[in-house]
Write a protein that holds these residues in place. Structure first.
Motif, PDB file in Angstrom:
ATOM      1  N   ALA A 121       1.243  -1.018  -0.182  1.00 44.57           N
ATOM      2  CA  ALA A 121      -0.196  -0.372  -0.060  1.00 44.57           C
ATOM      3  C   ALA A 121       0.506   1.238  -0.212  1.00 44.57           C
ATOM      4  N   ASP A 122       1.890   1.017   0.571  1.00 41.42           N
ATOM      5  CA  ASP A 122       2.782   2.835   0.846  1.00 41.42           C
ATOM      6  C   ASP A 122       3.661   2.816  -1.028  1.00 41.42           C
ATOM      7  N   ARG A 123       3.396   1.796  -1.671  1.00 38.64           N
ATOM      8  CA  ARG A 123       3.867   2.147  -2.863  1.00 38.64           C
ATOM      9  C   ARG A 123       3.107   3.011  -3.773  1.00 38.64           C
ATOM     10  N   TYR A 124       1.675   3.414  -2.840  1.00 45.88           N
ATOM     11  CA  TYR A 124       1.206   3.885  -3.926  1.00 45.88           C
ATOM     12  C   TYR A 124       0.552   5.490  -3.379  1.00 45.88           C
ATOM     13  N   ALA A 125       0.477   6.005  -4.202  1.00 46.94           N
ATOM     14  CA  ALA A 125       0.852   7.782  -4.768  1.00 46.94           C
ATOM     15  C   ALA A 125      -1.601   8.171  -4.159  1.00 46.94           C
ATOM     16  N   THR A 126      -2.294   9.206  -3.323  1.00 44.84           N
ATOM     17  CA  THR A 126      -2.771   9.783  -3.556  1.00 44.84           C
ATOM     18  C   THR A 126      -2.748  11.043  -4.311  1.00 44.84           C
ATOM     19  N   VAL A 127      -3.931  11.226  -5.229  1.00 48.45           N
ATOM     20  CA  VAL A 127      -3.574  12.252  -6.601  1.00 48.45           C
ATOM     21  C   VAL A 127      -4.787  12.969  -5.467  1.00 48.45           C
ATOM     22  N   VAL A 128      -4.236  14.832  -5.892  1.00 44.76           N
ATOM     23  CA  VAL A 128      -5.275  15.046  -5.468  1.00 44.76           C
ATOM     24  C   VAL A 128      -5.472  16.187  -6.217  1.00 44.76           C
ATOM     25  N   HIS A 129      -5.962  16.769  -7.284  1.00 47.93           N
ATOM     26  CA  HIS A 129      -5.613  18.349  -8.408  1.00 47.93           C
ATOM     27  C   HIS A 129      -5.980  18.871  -6.748  1.00 47.93           C
ATOM     28  N   PRO A 130      -5.221  20.577  -7.180  1.00 44.30           N
ATOM     29  CA  PRO A 130      -5.213  21.554  -6.456  1.00 44.30           C
ATOM     30  C   PRO A 130      -6.639  22.078  -6.266  1.00 44.30           C
ATOM     31  N   THR A 131      -7.281  21.910  -7.407  1.00 43.14           N
ATOM     32  CA  THR A 131      -9.415  23.148  -6.696  1.00 43.14           C
ATOM     33  C   THR A 131      -9.438  21.904  -6.308  1.00 43.14           C
ATOM     34  N   ALA A 132      -9.549  20.606  -5.713  1.00 44.84           N
ATOM     35  CA  ALA A 132     -10.845  19.829  -5.278  1.00 44.84           C
ATOM     36  C   ALA A 132     -10.734  20.623  -3.958  1.00 44.84           C
ATOM     37  N   SER A 133     -12.161  20.336  -3.136  1.00 41.63           N
ATOM     38  CA  SER A 133     -11.704  20.213  -1.719  1.00 41.63           C
ATOM     39  C   SER A 133     -12.365  19.641  -0.831  1.00 41.63           C
ATOM     40  N   VAL A 134     -11.098  18.747  -0.344  1.00 39.11           N
ATOM     41  CA  VAL A 134     -11.090  17.332   0.869  1.00 39.11           C
ATOM     42  C   VAL A 134     -11.504  18.935   2.170  1.00 39.11           C
ATOM     43  N   SER A 135     -12.146  18.375   2.816  1.00 36.76           N
ATOM     44  CA  SER A 135     -12.397  18.418   4.309  1.00 36.76           C
ATOM     45  C   SER A 135     -11.740  18.031   5.293  1.00 36.76           C
ATOM     46  N   ARG A 136     -11.180  18.217   6.816  1.00 37.04           N
ATOM     47  CA  ARG A 136     -10.229  18.118   7.505  1.00 37.04           C
ATOM     48  C   ARG A 136     -10.956  16.714   8.101  1.00 37.04           C
ATOM     49  N   THR A 137     -11.798  16.475   7.871  1.00 40.43           N
ATOM     50  CA  THR A 137     -12.922  14.933   8.293  1.00 40.43           C
ATOM     51  C   THR A 137     -12.802  13.947   7.790  1.00 40.43           C
ATOM     52  N   SER A 138     -12.478  14.387   6.577  1.00 40.14           N
ATOM     53  CA  SER A 138     -12.323  13.373   4.970  1.00 40.14           C
ATOM     54  C   SER A 138     -11.259  12.757   5.084  1.00 40.14           C
ATOM     55  N   THR A 139     -11.308  11.441   4.632  1.00 45.76           N
ATOM     56  CA  THR A 139     -10.346  10.301   4.168  1.00 45.76           C
ATOM     57  C   THR A 139     -10.029  10.156   2.743  1.00 45.76           C
ATOM     58  N   VAL A 140      -9.187   9.972   2.133  1.00 41.54           N
ATOM     59  CA  VAL A 140      -9.315   9.231   0.865  1.00 41.54           C
ATOM     60  C   VAL A 140      -7.653   8.387   0.900  1.00 41.54           C
ATOM     61  N   GLY A 141      -7.939   7.190   0.450  1.00 41.56           N
ATOM     62  CA  GLY A 141      -6.838   5.972   0.976  1.00 41.56           C
ATOM     63  C   GLY A 141      -6.192   5.969  -0.698  1.00 41.56           C
ATOM     64  N   PRO A 142      -5.029   5.284  -0.011  1.00 43.21           N
ATOM     65  CA  PRO A 142      -3.921   4.904  -1.203  1.00 43.21           C
ATOM     66  C   PRO A 142      -4.622   4.978  -2.718  1.00 43.21           C
ATOM     67  N   GLY A 143      -3.538   4.975  -3.402  1.00 42.06           N
ATOM     68  CA  GLY A 143      -4.102   5.204  -4.946  1.00 42.06           C
ATOM     69  C   GLY A 143      -5.634   5.793  -5.739  1.00 42.06           C
ATOM     70  N   SER A 144      -5.935   6.939  -5.306  1.00 48.40           N
ATOM     71  CA  SER A 144      -7.060   7.275  -5.215  1.00 48.40           C
ATOM     72  C   SER A 144      -6.823   8.407  -6.329  1.00 48.40           C
ATOM     73  N   VAL A 145      -7.656   8.863  -7.071  1.00 49.99           N
ATOM     74  CA  VAL A 145      -7.702  10.152  -7.512  1.00 49.99           C
ATOM     75  C   VAL A 145      -8.539  10.888  -7.050  1.00 49.99           C
ATOM     76  N   LEU A 146      -8.116  12.074  -7.314  1.00 51.55           N
ATOM     77  CA  LEU A 146      -9.286  13.327  -6.967  1.00 51.55           C
ATOM     78  C   LEU A 146      -8.705  14.224  -8.277  1.00 51.55           C
ATOM     79  N   LEU A 147     -10.223  14.273  -9.409  1.00 48.31           N
ATOM     80  CA  LEU A 147      -9.693  15.033 -10.164  1.00 48.31           C
ATOM     81  C   LEU A 147     -10.132  16.937 -10.071  1.00 48.31           C
ATOM     82  N   ALA A 148      -9.875  17.582 -10.593  1.00 45.22           N
ATOM     83  CA  ALA A 148     -10.404  19.173 -10.236  1.00 45.22           C
ATOM     84  C   ALA A 148     -11.973  19.498  -9.999  1.00 45.22           C
ATOM     85  N   HIS A 149     -11.713  20.021  -9.059  1.00 44.48           N
ATOM     86  CA  HIS A 149     -13.622  21.063  -8.614  1.00 44.48           C
ATOM     87  C   HIS A 149     -14.067  19.329  -7.832  1.00 44.48           C
ATOM     88  N   CYS A 150     -13.874  18.647  -7.571  1.00 45.24           N
ATOM     89  CA  CYS A 150     -14.067  17.652  -6.462  1.00 45.24           C
ATOM     90  C   CYS A 150     -14.415  18.659  -5.184  1.00 45.24           C
TER      91      CYS A 150
END
Length: 229
Positions: free
Chosen positions: A87-116
């Motif tokens: 699992a530690d080989r996998y990146a989590t990619v989050v576009h800089p325009t995505a909004s992820v609250s501090r109480t939310s979590t995103v797992g390894p290998g996941s991708v959030l594209l623009a304006h999520c």
């Protein structure tokens, strides 16, 4: 800056490479793809280095797997299992325009594209594909290997089980569950629970048929307790 290899060279992989570059957290080393015709070429200026198994020869690079389409949305899960990376080989990619609250979590290998948007206490598992302008509201759960196409909206407390695919512009009512490896057609409105391994379409969404064979194979593996990652 960490080096990143993007497994796949299709549309989603290209979008992920762009998002990773825009985020400024990764240096995109190249794509890996099992199509030999692509080897040695460039995609959007990013080289295709070789086949997917080359990832084992790049042990210092972070990895993200970006394959699959509505005809075979189980491809990402199969490739995760085949490559068998920790699992530690996998990146989590989050576009800089995505909004992820501090109480939310995103797992390894996941991708959030623009304006999520992930509003409050949202959980996104591993190897999840979240396309542009997706909105996940309070207490939503998106399990591993699910796909949310552009413009999807989930009401509060909704759940997408493992491998579910939700097409562009679909709406899922609050508190509703979309079963493992089911597919929701684009523009559909899901007002009640969807069983595993089915295709639902329309507004309100209704059952159309069984899910494609690759998805049903993954569902059977899951139900029999076989390896799923």
């Amino acid at each position: 800056m960490n080096g990143l290899v993007v497994v796949g060279a299709g549309g989603f992989a290209r979008e992920t490479a762009q998002a990773a570059a825009d985020a400024g957290e990764f240096r995109v080393l190249g794509h890996l793809d099992d199509n030999p015709a692509l080897h040695g070429t460039e995609v959007d200026g990013v080289p295709v280095l070789g086949g997917c198994d080359l990832v084992h020869d790049l042990p210092e690079a972070s990895v993200v797997i970006c394959v699959g389409n509505p005809r075979d949305y189980a491809a990402r899960a199969r490739l995760v299992r085949r490559l068998a990376l920790p699992a530690d080989r996998y990146a989590t990619v989050v576009h800089p325009t995505a909004s992820v609250s501090r109480t939310s979590t995103v797992g390894p290998g996941s991708v959030l594209l623009a304006h999520c948007v992930l509003t409050a206490a949202v959980h996104v598992g591993a190897h999840v594909a979240v396309m542009p302008h997706v909105v996940l509201t309070h207490d939503d759960v998106v399990e591993d290997c699910a796909t949310l196409a552009s413009g999807v909206r989930l009401g509060g407390g909704a759940r997408l089980e493992r491998g579910a695919y939700v097409g562009s512009g679909a709406l899922v009512r609050e508190g509703t569950t979309v079963g493992a490896w089911s597919l929701i057609g684009m523009g559909s409105a899901v007002l009640g629970d969807v069983p595993p391994g089915e295709v639902w379409v329309g507004s309100p969404a209704r059952r159309l048929r069984e899910a494609p064979a690759p998805a049903l194979d993954e569902l059977l593996t899951q139900q029999l307790g076989g390896p799923v990652v």
